[in-house]
Design a protein around this motif. Structure first.
Motif, mmCIF file in Angstrom:
data_model
loop_
_atom_site.group_PDB
_atom_site.id
_atom_site.type_symbol
_atom_site.label_atom_id
_atom_site.label_comp_id
_atom_site.label_asym_id
_atom_site.label_seq_id
_atom_site.Cartn_x
_atom_site.Cartn_y
_atom_site.Cartn_z
ATOM 1 N N SER A 75 14.605 25.799 41.606
ATOM 2 C CA SER A 75 13.343 26.540 41.607
ATOM 3 C C SER A 75 12.172 25.564 41.561
ATOM 4 N N THR A 76 10.989 26.077 41.851
ATOM 5 C CA THR A 76 9.800 25.238 41.943
ATOM 6 C C THR A 76 9.176 25.005 40.571
ATOM 7 N N VAL A 77 8.840 23.760 40.278
ATOM 8 C CA VAL A 77 8.221 23.409 39.000
ATOM 9 C C VAL A 77 6.808 23.985 38.927
ATOM 10 N N THR A 78 6.520 24.669 37.841
ATOM 11 C CA THR A 78 5.163 25.150 37.577
ATOM 12 C C THR A 78 4.823 24.842 36.126
ATOM 13 N N SER A 79 3.555 24.804 35.819
ATOM 14 C CA SER A 79 3.103 24.523 34.458
ATOM 15 C C SER A 79 2.094 25.576 34.053
ATOM 16 N N ASP A 80 2.488 26.454 33.141
ATOM 17 C CA ASP A 80 1.564 27.497 32.720
ATOM 18 C C ASP A 80 0.419 26.889 31.928
ATOM 19 N N ALA A 81 -0.796 27.249 32.297
ATOM 20 C CA ALA A 81 -1.994 26.654 31.699
ATOM 21 C C ALA A 81 -2.094 26.903 30.197
ATOM 22 N N ASN A 129 11.132 21.406 44.739
ATOM 23 C CA ASN A 129 10.085 20.553 45.315
ATOM 24 C C ASN A 129 10.664 19.320 46.007
ATOM 25 N N ASP A 130 11.859 18.888 45.580
ATOM 26 C CA ASP A 130 12.455 17.649 46.090
ATOM 27 C C ASP A 130 13.381 17.856 47.288
ATOM 28 N N VAL A 131 13.646 19.099 47.635
ATOM 29 C CA VAL A 131 14.566 19.376 48.745
ATOM 30 C C VAL A 131 13.908 19.012 50.075
ATOM 31 N N ASP A 146 19.480 24.556 53.054
ATOM 32 C CA ASP A 146 18.560 25.586 53.514
ATOM 33 C C ASP A 146 17.723 25.999 52.307
ATOM 34 N N ILE A 147 16.416 25.817 52.385
ATOM 35 C CA ILE A 147 15.553 26.024 51.226
ATOM 36 C C ILE A 147 15.644 27.450 50.680
ATOM 37 N N THR A 148 15.706 28.429 51.563
ATOM 38 C CA THR A 148 15.793 29.828 51.106
ATOM 39 C C THR A 148 17.081 30.072 50.325
ATOM 40 N N SER A 149 18.199 29.614 50.869
ATOM 41 C CA SER A 149 19.488 29.774 50.183
ATOM 42 C C SER A 149 19.509 28.984 48.883
ATOM 43 N N PHE A 150 18.904 27.802 48.915
ATOM 44 C CA PHE A 150 18.847 26.943 47.739
ATOM 45 C C PHE A 150 18.088 27.641 46.617
ATOM 46 N N ARG A 151 16.952 28.258 46.938
ATOM 47 C CA ARG A 151 16.146 28.965 45.941
ATOM 48 C C ARG A 151 16.883 30.183 45.398
ATOM 49 N N LYS A 152 17.614 30.877 46.263
ATOM 50 C CA LYS A 152 18.311 32.099 45.836
ATOM 51 C C LYS A 152 19.407 31.811 44.813
ATOM 52 N N ILE A 153 19.954 30.595 44.833
ATOM 53 C CA ILE A 153 20.951 30.221 43.826
ATOM 54 C C ILE A 153 20.326 30.287 42.438
#
Length: 308
Positions: free
Chosen positions: A108-114, A137-139, A147-154
């Motif tokens: 999943s994509t790294v985020t930082s809640d403010a 982010n590193d894929v 495949d980014i979509t399949s990777f995220r769905k995992i």
């Protein structure tokens, strides 16, 4: 052998792919002590192997048979370890939950809640052994290896798998203990803090599980009843503080009022709202600065052309 491979993953990650197939075989072992050690080491082995694969695929620009076989081995490892979520051993179930958390973070994509994540903590998580050292982010964007979509769905599916633990515990007799449930709640709250894209999965399902809890309270043991209430209250408050939770403020506050935490809920909502406004203002300020700089650059170019 497991300890040796874990040391390679931590200190000599460039060597990890050479022994990955050995670790995959060890992860198939049925002995409890071996399973425990592979689950603990698996967090580092999976993350560092994935990081190396992404780096090599990005550098090469094309995919070799060795890389494809390594990806297959890595995903086999994930499957072998994740199945222990239904183990008869309480400690193995909890370790599996933590392993699944690390997989979700990788996918999943790294985020930082403010409102929650401090800069120092965020930087620590991005260190080579940190929880965010490798992510979506590193894929490589060329799709040669993943495949980014399949990777995220995992990552999304494993998030749903963790939520399913709560549903199963509430709806019917299961192997899970209250200790497992606490680990799941803490994991989901942490994921919400660092992966805002997963909030659309986490919050609605937690609210749904709370509704189920309200309908079956009479069937729950008194000791477990208090533990559930504590878990829901603590997790809802943590999620309510996040700027990414604004879409569910009304539902979260309603649930927290039912749990006797009205004042805490109002305070958490205020923190979330203020942080969201501040974050929006910062983005607007950056945009205005960029517009000003662009305008100044155009004026300099026009002035230079006029002189010519």
């Amino acid at each position: 052998v497991v300890s040796f491979i874990e040391t390679l993953a931590k200190s000599y990650p460039e060597q990890i792919l050479k022994v990955l197939h050995v670790f995959v075989n060890l992860a198939s072992d049925k002995h409890d002590d071996v399973v425990k050690k592979t689950l603990q080491a698996g967090v580092h082995v999976y993350r560092r192997s994935l990081s190396l694969l992404c780096a090599q695929a990005g550098a090469a620009g094309k995919t070799s048979d060795d890389l494809r076989n390594a990806v297959k081995s890595l995903f086999n490892l994930k499957g072998n370890l994740a199945m222990h979520i239904s183990s008869k051993k309480d400690v193995l179930r909890s370790l599996t939950i933590k392993f699944m958390e690390s997989v979700i973070l990788c996918h999943s994509t790294v985020t930082s809640d403010a409102n929650i994540v401090k800069t120092s903590a965020r930087n620590a998580r991005l260190e080579p052994l940190g929880a965010d050292s490798v992510s979506l982010n590193d894929v490589p964007k060329n799709g040669s290896l993943f495949d980014i979509t399949s990777f995220r769905k995992i990552g999304e599916q494993h998030t749903r798998d963790l939520l399913q633990v709560i549903f199963q515990m509430l709806e019917s007799p299961s192997v899970y203990s209250m200790n497992n449930i606490r680990v799941v709640f803490n994991t989901l709250a942490s994921l919400g803090s660092h992966r805002s894209a997963l909030m659309k999965i986490i919050v609605p399902d937690l609210l749904k599980s709370y509704s189920i809890f309200l309908t079956c309270q009479e069937k729950v043991k008194i000791k477990d009843l208090n533990s559930y209430k504590t878990c829901f209250k603590s997790t809802f408050l943590k999620l309510l503080k996040l700027t990414a939770s604004i879409s569910w403020h009304a539902e979260l506050i309603s649930s927290l009022i039912g749990l006797g935490a009205k004042q805490q809920a109002e305070k958490a909502r205020e923190m979330s709202t203020v942080a969201a406004v501040q974050s929006k203002n910062r983005r607007r300020s950056r945009y205005n600065t960029m517009e000003t700089e662009t305008g100044a650059k155009k004026r300099r170019i026009n002035k230079s052309d006029h002189k010519v």
